[in-house]
Write a protein that holds these residues in place. Structure first.
Motif, PDB file in Angstrom:
ATOM      1  N   GLU A   1       5.430  -2.647  -0.466  1.00 18.50           N
ATOM      2  CA  GLU A   1       6.453  -3.825  -0.932  1.00 18.50           C
ATOM      3  C   GLU A   1       6.983  -4.923  -0.651  1.00 18.50           C
ATOM      4  OE1 GLU A   1      10.084  -2.417  -3.875  1.00 18.50           O
ATOM      5  OE2 GLU A   1       9.587  -1.376  -2.400  1.00 18.50           O
ATOM      6  N   ALA A   2       7.630  -5.491   0.561  1.00 13.62           N
ATOM      7  CA  ALA A   2       8.153  -6.090   0.441  1.00 13.62           C
ATOM      8  C   ALA A   2       7.670  -7.423   0.842  1.00 13.62           C
ATOM      9  CB  ALA A   2       9.287  -6.281   2.233  1.00 13.62           C
ATOM     10  N   SER A   3       5.806  -7.045   1.244  1.00 11.14           N
ATOM     11  CA  SER A   3       5.164  -8.163   1.336  1.00 11.14           C
ATOM     12  C   SER A   3       4.855  -8.485   0.163  1.00 11.14           C
ATOM     13  CB  SER A   3       4.109  -7.255   2.030  1.00 11.14           C
ATOM     14  OG  SER A   3       4.146  -7.477   4.012  1.00 11.14           O
ATOM     15  N   GLY A   4       4.456  -7.315  -0.370  1.00 16.24           N
ATOM     16  CA  GLY A   4       3.889  -8.102  -2.349  1.00 16.24           C
ATOM     17  C   GLY A   4       5.081  -8.790  -2.850  1.00 16.24           C
TER      18      GLY A   4
ATOM     19  N   GLY B   1       5.711  -7.417   7.777  1.00 13.62           N
ATOM     20  CA  GLY B   1       4.871  -5.794   7.172  1.00 13.62           C
ATOM     21  C   GLY B   1       6.093  -4.515   8.048  1.00 13.62           C
ATOM     22  N   ILE B   2       6.424  -5.445   9.258  1.00 12.19           N
ATOM     23  CA  ILE B   2       7.450  -4.289  10.083  1.00 12.19           C
ATOM     24  C   ILE B   2       8.073  -3.393   9.195  1.00 12.19           C
ATOM     25  CG2 ILE B   2       8.316  -4.209  12.105  1.00 12.19           C
ATOM     26  CD1 ILE B   2       7.367  -6.871  13.422  1.00 12.19           C
ATOM     27  N   GLU B   3       8.891  -3.991   8.253  1.00 11.91           N
ATOM     28  CA  GLU B   3       9.531  -3.319   7.558  1.00 11.91           C
ATOM     29  C   GLU B   3       8.956  -2.357   6.826  1.00 11.91           C
ATOM     30  OE1 GLU B   3      11.943  -6.448   5.491  1.00 11.91           O
ATOM     31  OE2 GLU B   3      12.861  -7.559   7.590  1.00 11.91           O
ATOM     32  N   ASP B   4       8.590  -2.852   6.234  1.00  6.56           N
ATOM     33  CA  ASP B   4       7.334  -1.929   4.986  1.00  6.56           C
ATOM     34  C   ASP B   4       6.677  -0.720   5.771  1.00  6.56           C
ATOM     35  OD1 ASP B   4       7.815  -3.231   2.914  1.00  6.56           O
ATOM     36  OD2 ASP B   4       5.761  -4.270   3.159  1.00  6.56           O
ATOM     37  N   TYR B   5       6.108  -1.030   7.386  1.00 10.83           N
ATOM     38  CA  TYR B   5       5.767   0.511   8.026  1.00 10.83           C
ATOM     39  C   TYR B   5       7.064   0.778   8.617  1.00 10.83           C
ATOM     40  CZ  TYR B   5       3.760   2.591  11.517  1.00 10.83           C
ATOM     41  OH  TYR B   5       3.125   3.482  12.230  1.00 10.83           O
TER      42      TYR B   5
END
Length: 207
Positions: A73-76, A196-200
């Motif tokens: 979500e954050a990456s998108g 990407g880290i946050e989304d993971y």
């Protein structure tokens, strides 16, 4: 010491390293010598043959992913905000990485310590699919490069051409759905990795 009888899943079991995102450990799936495209099997963690490299296309660099990242979500949303288009989603995969190395590394299924210096903002079928560009830590040639502007333009063009054409099928007019909207520098690459880290963490760690 008690022996470890189990191999860690490359996506979930490899640590990013204490200096992430400035310096990270990454998992390499594919080398420029490979005539087929390998990728991680998400369920088992083993390398799977995705497809033969059609026609003349081969990756110009080492290619793999950043463990413990996820394009969600954050990456998108970040991609949507930057390109000014609504409703871009993450592609649901770990963040991809291309590693520049003058040292011959001839097989995948390998962990490398790398330093991100830039990236390609790629959108595939409406989904964010960034390709981070990094240099192998300690490499005597590429290791001296600190920013994307230090990379020869010919190499950037090779990467762009590969990703814009690696899914093309002359018999399918709808196969060319990939676009690269921007080549960006180190600061933005670190930002993309952090998203990407946050989304993971949100996807796999937070309960």
């Amino acid at each position: 010491m008690k022996p470890n009888y189990y191999v860690a899943h490359p996506w979930h079991g490899i640590e990013l390293g204490p200096k992430a995102p400035d310096e990270i450990d990454v998992f390499i799936e594919l080398t420029p010598q490979d005539p087929v495209k390998y990728e991680i099997d998400k369920a088992s963690g083993f390398i799977r043959v995705d497809r033969p490299q059609k026609y003349s296309n081969r990756s110009p660099t080492l290619y793999g992913f950043i463990p413990r990242t996820y394009s969600g979500e954050a990456s998108g949303k970040h991609c949507s905000d930057v390109v000014g288009r609504p409703n871009i989603e993450g592609d649901g995969d770990p963040i991809d990485i291309c590693v520049l190395s003058a040292s011959p590394i001839n097989h995948g299924n390998t962990i490398l310590s790398v330093i991100p210096i830039g990236g390609l903002r790629m959108i595939d079928k409406g989904e964010a699919d960034d390709k981070i560009i990094a240099v192998l830590k300690g490499d005597e040639v590429f290791g001296l490069m600190k920013e994307i502007g230090d990379v020869p333009e010919a190499m950037i063009k090779k990467l762009q051409h590969y990703f814009l054409t690696y899914k093309l099928d002359p018999n399918s007019p709808t196969s060319g759905t990939v676009e690269i909207t921007e080549v960006y520098g180190k600061e933005e690459a670190l930002r993309v990795i952090q998203f990407g880290i946050e989304d993971y963490i949100k996807k796999f760690v937070t309960v």
